[in-house]
Design an enzyme around this catalytic site. Structure first.
Site, mmCIF file in Angstrom:
data_model
loop_
_atom_site.group_PDB
_atom_site.id
_atom_site.type_symbol
_atom_site.label_atom_id
_atom_site.label_comp_id
_atom_site.label_asym_id
_atom_site.label_seq_id
_atom_site.Cartn_x
_atom_site.Cartn_y
_atom_site.Cartn_z
ATOM 1 N N CYS A 3 17.841 3.580 37.997
ATOM 2 C CA CYS A 3 18.197 5.015 37.836
ATOM 3 C C CYS A 3 17.081 6.002 38.444
ATOM 4 O O CYS A 3 15.851 5.764 38.246
ATOM 5 C CB CYS A 3 18.085 5.559 36.034
ATOM 6 S SG CYS A 3 18.006 7.190 35.947
ATOM 7 N N CYS A 6 14.593 7.886 36.103
ATOM 8 C CA CYS A 6 13.546 6.803 35.245
ATOM 9 C C CYS A 6 12.467 6.449 36.099
ATOM 10 O O CYS A 6 11.469 6.402 35.908
ATOM 11 C CB CYS A 6 14.534 5.810 34.659
ATOM 12 S SG CYS A 6 15.159 6.157 33.370
ATOM 13 N N HIS A 45 16.297 8.183 28.664
ATOM 14 C CA HIS A 45 17.531 8.100 29.637
ATOM 15 C C HIS A 45 18.773 8.305 28.895
ATOM 16 O O HIS A 45 19.135 7.831 27.997
ATOM 17 C CB HIS A 45 17.718 6.759 30.463
ATOM 18 C CG HIS A 45 18.916 6.631 31.290
ATOM 19 N ND1 HIS A 45 18.757 6.993 32.559
ATOM 20 C CD2 HIS A 45 20.233 6.468 30.820
ATOM 21 C CE1 HIS A 45 20.012 7.051 33.138
ATOM 22 N NE2 HIS A 45 20.966 6.516 32.172
ATOM 23 N N HIS A 95 21.270 10.989 35.088
ATOM 24 C CA HIS A 95 20.240 11.102 34.121
ATOM 25 C C HIS A 95 20.136 12.378 33.742
ATOM 26 O O HIS A 95 19.962 13.319 34.728
ATOM 27 C CB HIS A 95 18.935 10.562 34.388
ATOM 28 C CG HIS A 95 17.716 10.408 33.414
ATOM 29 N ND1 HIS A 95 16.872 9.546 33.367
ATOM 30 C CD2 HIS A 95 17.302 11.410 32.944
ATOM 31 C CE1 HIS A 95 15.878 9.846 32.471
ATOM 32 N NE2 HIS A 95 15.957 11.000 32.485
ATOM 33 N N HIS A 97 19.762 16.059 33.335
ATOM 34 C CA HIS A 97 18.876 17.068 33.777
ATOM 35 C C HIS A 97 19.138 18.609 33.799
ATOM 36 O O HIS A 97 20.482 18.732 33.989
ATOM 37 C CB HIS A 97 18.362 16.678 35.215
ATOM 38 C CG HIS A 97 19.513 16.681 36.248
ATOM 39 N ND1 HIS A 97 20.504 15.663 36.422
ATOM 40 C CD2 HIS A 97 19.985 17.380 37.307
ATOM 41 C CE1 HIS A 97 21.242 15.853 37.179
ATOM 42 N NE2 HIS A 97 21.045 16.823 37.881
ATOM 43 N N HIS A 99 18.509 22.105 35.813
ATOM 44 C CA HIS A 99 18.150 22.790 37.171
ATOM 45 C C HIS A 99 17.658 24.221 36.396
ATOM 46 O O HIS A 99 18.376 25.093 36.012
ATOM 47 C CB HIS A 99 19.100 23.273 38.325
ATOM 48 C CG HIS A 99 19.979 21.766 38.651
ATOM 49 N ND1 HIS A 99 19.533 21.599 39.797
ATOM 50 C CD2 HIS A 99 20.953 21.078 38.172
ATOM 51 C CE1 HIS A 99 20.208 20.345 40.201
ATOM 52 N NE2 HIS A 99 21.165 20.132 38.993
HETATM 53 P P1 AMP Z 1 22.866 17.323 40.168
HETATM 54 O O1 AMP Z 1 23.615 17.260 41.339
HETATM 55 O O2 AMP Z 1 23.113 18.508 39.360
HETATM 56 O O3 AMP Z 1 23.292 15.820 39.760
HETATM 57 O O4 AMP Z 1 21.330 17.291 40.525
HETATM 58 C C1 AMP Z 1 20.607 16.209 41.283
HETATM 59 C C2 AMP Z 1 19.392 17.042 41.928
HETATM 60 O O5 AMP Z 1 18.581 15.932 42.025
HETATM 61 C C3 AMP Z 1 19.741 17.671 43.304
HETATM 62 O O6 AMP Z 1 19.686 18.930 43.465
HETATM 63 C C4 AMP Z 1 19.006 16.777 44.130
HETATM 64 O O7 AMP Z 1 18.363 17.647 45.168
HETATM 65 C C5 AMP Z 1 17.669 16.255 43.296
HETATM 66 N N1 AMP Z 1 17.022 15.205 43.778
HETATM 67 C C6 AMP Z 1 17.497 14.008 44.096
HETATM 68 N N2 AMP Z 1 16.606 13.107 44.604
HETATM 69 C C7 AMP Z 1 15.517 13.712 44.381
HETATM 70 C C8 AMP Z 1 14.134 13.352 44.273
HETATM 71 N N3 AMP Z 1 13.869 12.277 44.796
HETATM 72 N N4 AMP Z 1 13.383 14.252 43.972
HETATM 73 C C9 AMP Z 1 13.580 15.395 43.641
HETATM 74 N N5 AMP Z 1 14.562 15.827 43.428
HETATM 75 C C10 AMP Z 1 15.769 15.012 43.779
HETATM 76 ZN ZN ZN Z 2 17.292 7.847 33.645
#
Ligand code: AMP
Ligand code: ZN
Length: 117
Positions: A3, A6, A45, A95, A97, A99
């Site tokens: 993940c 994670c 997670h 995972h 999250h 925004h």
């Molecule tokens: P979602 O589309 O709601 O699943 O959001 C996932 C978010 O993770 C997106 O806005 C990506 O830009 C962000 N993301 C993906 N990889 C990384 C990373 N390595 N570091 C920071 N943000 C990331």
């Molecule tokens: Zn995770």
């Protein structure tokens, strides 16, 4: 577990940390869509909002406690918190999250859902 988030929490993949406590980790989104675009994630997670139940819902409260602290640290009073759950909603990382978006006047309505009419 394979993940991405994670691995970020574990420090195996670098991130720009914004906030951390026992339950929550927050970092800058790698592809920001607003001047402030932070991700706030539980350290535990959980794949998505569908997996929240009475055994783990306390982490959601911790996420919002963290959000208020992050807002103060970022110097923002107005912000939008978004959770995408599932593919149609645009969840790409499985995972849980949130925004946190700020720093721009945001619209609301069908356009914000990507609908053409
Ligand atoms: P979602 O589309 O709601 O699943 O959001 C996932 C978010 O993770 C997106 O806005 C990506 O830009 C962000 N993301 C993906 N990889 C990384 C990373 N390595 N570091 C920071 N943000 C990331
Ligand atoms: Zn995770």
């Amino acid at each position: 577990m394979d993940c991405l988030f994670c691995k970020i929490i574990a420090g195996e993949i670098p991130s720009t940390k914004v906030y951390e406590d026992e339950f929550v980790y927050s970092f800058k989104d790698i592809a920001p869509i607003a001047p402030v675009h932070d991700l706030i994630i539980p350290k535990k997670h959980i794949c998505c909002a569908n997996e929240i139940d009475e055994s783990n819902s306390s982490v959601v409260a911790k996420v919002f406690e963290a959000a208020a602290k992050i807002a103060k640290a970022e110097g923002i009073e107005s912000y939008r918190i978004i959770n995408n759950c599932g593919d149609d909603a645009g969840q790409t990382v499985k995972h849980l999250h949130f925004h946190m978006l700020a720093g721009v006047k945001m619209g609301w309505g069908p356009e914000s859902l990507g609908k053409s009419e």
